[in-house]
Design an enzyme around this catalytic site. Structure first.
Site, mmCIF file in Angstrom:
data_model
loop_
_atom_site.group_PDB
_atom_site.id
_atom_site.type_symbol
_atom_site.label_atom_id
_atom_site.label_comp_id
_atom_site.label_asym_id
_atom_site.label_seq_id
_atom_site.Cartn_x
_atom_site.Cartn_y
_atom_site.Cartn_z
ATOM 1 C CB CYS A 7 57.318 -5.676 -12.649
ATOM 2 S SG CYS A 7 57.311 -7.267 -12.911
ATOM 3 C CG ASP A 30 57.952 0.563 2.484
ATOM 4 O OD1 ASP A 30 56.942 -0.088 2.203
ATOM 5 O OD2 ASP A 30 56.316 1.297 2.406
ATOM 6 C CG HIS A 100 57.234 -6.724 -1.063
ATOM 7 N ND1 HIS A 100 55.769 -7.175 -2.007
ATOM 8 C CD2 HIS A 100 56.529 -6.370 0.011
ATOM 9 C CE1 HIS A 100 55.220 -7.502 -1.245
ATOM 10 N NE2 HIS A 100 55.325 -6.531 0.034
ATOM 11 C CG HIS A 102 57.621 -5.327 4.771
ATOM 12 N ND1 HIS A 102 57.251 -3.757 4.507
ATOM 13 C CD2 HIS A 102 56.740 -5.416 3.472
ATOM 14 C CE1 HIS A 102 55.796 -3.522 3.453
ATOM 15 N NE2 HIS A 102 55.717 -5.106 2.963
HETATM 16 P P1 DGP Z 1 52.768 -5.381 1.543
HETATM 17 O O1 DGP Z 1 51.587 -4.306 1.927
HETATM 18 O O2 DGP Z 1 53.030 -6.021 2.695
HETATM 19 O O3 DGP Z 1 52.106 -5.758 0.045
HETATM 20 O O4 DGP Z 1 53.659 -4.333 0.638
HETATM 21 C C1 DGP Z 1 53.582 -3.385 0.327
HETATM 22 C C2 DGP Z 1 54.351 -1.817 0.377
HETATM 23 O O5 DGP Z 1 55.000 -1.151 -0.673
HETATM 24 C C3 DGP Z 1 53.541 -0.787 1.519
HETATM 25 O O6 DGP Z 1 54.613 -0.854 2.754
HETATM 26 C C4 DGP Z 1 54.199 0.214 0.273
HETATM 27 C C5 DGP Z 1 55.053 0.189 -0.484
HETATM 28 N N1 DGP Z 1 54.669 0.696 -1.425
HETATM 29 C C6 DGP Z 1 53.777 0.848 -2.742
HETATM 30 N N2 DGP Z 1 53.702 1.343 -3.344
HETATM 31 C C7 DGP Z 1 54.930 1.623 -3.465
HETATM 32 C C8 DGP Z 1 56.357 2.137 -4.553
HETATM 33 O O7 DGP Z 1 55.699 2.955 -5.763
HETATM 34 N N3 DGP Z 1 57.586 3.162 -4.497
HETATM 35 C C9 DGP Z 1 57.920 2.567 -3.383
HETATM 36 N N4 DGP Z 1 59.137 3.016 -2.715
HETATM 37 N N5 DGP Z 1 57.048 1.390 -2.291
HETATM 38 C C10 DGP Z 1 56.048 1.094 -2.761
#
Ligand code: DGP
Length: 114
Positions: A7, A30, A100, A102
């Site tokens: 958010c 990511d 989300h 991927h």
């Molecule tokens: P999951 O483990 O499926 O909940 O994936 C969460 C993903 O979010 C993980 O692959 C890393 C990504 N992530 C975490 N923090 C950040 C952030 O601050 N910026 C971005 N771009 N990605 C993030």
């Protein structure tokens, strides 16, 4: 959900490398890529995850899926192939409790899913 990281990204308080945006969705790279191309697609509105979709309009869910193909095309991996994953809950290692998907690709991915 003021404390939700994604958010915060939607509000522009946390920077991201956006690859696609419309009024309902945001797609961004990511921070810890697991493949040559690794993009996250999120609804701008907070939803906890796949298990929190009661009452959510089907049109939003369809948009999320369609955005995956759009992002894959933008990333140049629509022809070579890509994987769409949504981790839900602790056994799936969901680390951010905002729905989300991927989009992973850009190299041959493992045939193992788990
Ligand atoms: P999951 O483990 O499926 O909940 O994936 C969460 C993903 O979010 C993980 O692959 C890393 C990504 N992530 C975490 N923090 C950040 C952030 O601050 N910026 C971005 N771009 N990605 C993030």
């Amino acid at each position: 959900m003021d404390e939700c990281l994604f958010c915060g990204i939607v509000r522009g308080e946390v920077p991201c490398d956006a690859v696609y945006e419309d009024e309902a969705l945001l797609a961004f790279r990511d921070i810890n890529p697991q493949a040559d191309r690794h993009v996250l697609i999120i609804p701008k509105r907070h939803l906890d995850g796949l298990c929190g979709l009661e009452g959510v309009e089907d049109s939003l869910l369809a948009r999320l899926l369609r955005a995956a193909a759009l992002v894959a095309k933008k990333e140049g991996i629509d022809k070579s192939g890509f994987r769409l994953v949504s981790n839900c809950g602790p056994d799936a290692c969901q680390s951010v409790p905002h729905l989300h998907f991927h989009v992973l690709g850009g190299r041959p991915l493992s045939g193992q899913m788990g």
